[in-house]
Design a protein around this motif. Structure first.
Motif: not given
Ligand SMILES: C[S@@+](CC[C@H](N)C(=O)[O-])C[C@H]1O[C@@H](n2cnc3c(N)ncnc32)[C@H](O)[C@@H]1O
Length: 281
Positions: A117-122, A206-210
């Motif tokens: 899972d790439l860019c998994t966040g939570s 978070p802007s890094i997530a958007l």
């Protein structure tokens, strides 16, 4: 003040932002999350008194909600695909369309699959997949140390084993073609789209997530696709949540990268929101 009087205060203060049923839902959610009051308490014991500490907790929550602060960050949890996920302002609040991506991927998953899972966040996607089929091996990758720390807490709470890696997807490398399935919901909002976004998202998530870089709306897809090209086994599948405005670019990139059976899927709003592709050779 009692719980019924406090509900009136919530209704009075939030009526310009939410429908009445939404306000009541938020209020019940807070009562449950802060004080473990069941939603039925309002009907059964509406005169239940709130002490000073409880009142100040609710007042603080109300002042945050008035400033568009997301309720999920106040309670610290959200539901995703039937699991309870911890969230804070370091991670994106998981969205319903991502649950649809998970459901779609589940249709292709077999026992003992090796999944990234790439860019998994939570960690919501990885954890929902692992919960659905405990025999699979899951690796979740994110550039954000703080996001991975939330993902780790989630896997401990849910007692689900996932390998968490803090890493820029631009730099992940593998020399094996041993992965069965890769899934990702990368940042995909192009900066000019920010004018259409709600302050609840824009000001607090978070802007890094958007956001993608202004120079390249499919920046993150390039890395997901190039990693998938190198590390998926032949016949392995890639599932991506996508920005409906950049479908052609993503499809072309998949074709150029030797993927076949490219299928688009709409979300519950009718938007083309997901893409699935198979590694050809
Ligand atoms: C749209 S969020 C998705 C979070 C989660 N998968 C979900 O669906 O709710 C994108 C995630 O990508 C991460 N991210 C941003 N740039 C990255 C990069 N270069 N490498 C790895 N992860 C990155 C962010 O930290 C964020 O957690």
């Amino acid at each position: 003040m009692n719980i019924l009087e406090f509900r009136s205060l919530f209704r009075k203060n939030l009526f310009s932002k939410f429908e009445l049923n939404e306000i009541d839902f938020i209020y019940k959610n807070l009562l449950k999350s802060f004080f473990c009051f069941e939603p039925t308490v309002l009907g059964l014991n509406p005169k239940t008194n709130l002490n000073k500490t409880q009142q100040s907790k609710l007042n603080h929550a109300l002042s945050l909600i008035k400033k568009d602060y997301p309720i999920q960050y106040i309670t610290g949890t959200t539901k995703f695909h039937d699991i309870e996920i911890l969230v804070n302002s370091n991670v994106l609040i998981p969205r319903p369309e991502t649950e649809e991506l998970v459901n779609w991927a589940i249709e292709s998953i077999k026992d003992d699959y090796n999944i990234y899972d790439l860019c998994t966040g939570s960690g919501c996607i990885a954890l929902a997949l692992k919960k659905n089929n405990p025999s699979i091996t899951l690796t979740g990758i994110d550039i954000s140390k703080k996001a991975i720390s939330v993902a780790k807490k989630n896997s401990q709470n849910l007692n689900l084993q996932v390998n968490w890696i803090i890493q820029d997807i631009n730099k992940i490398n593998t020399n094996k073609s041993s992965i069965d399935l890769i899934i990702s919901n990368p940042p995909y909002v192009y900066p000019t789209e920010r004018k259409n976004m709600h302050p609840r998202v824009l000001d607090y998530e978070p802007s890094i997530a958007l956001f993608t870089p202004i120079s390249d709306p499919i920046y993150y897809y390039r890395f997901c696709i190039s990693f998938a090209k190198k590390s998926l086994r032949t016949g392995g599948k890639l599932f991506l949540e996508i920005n409906p405005n950049y479908i052609d670019e993503i499809e072309n990139l998949l074709m150029k990268s030797n993927f076949s059976n490219v299928i688009l899927k709409r979300d519950f709003n009718g938007k083309k929101r997901m893409i699935r592709a198979e590694k050809y050779e």
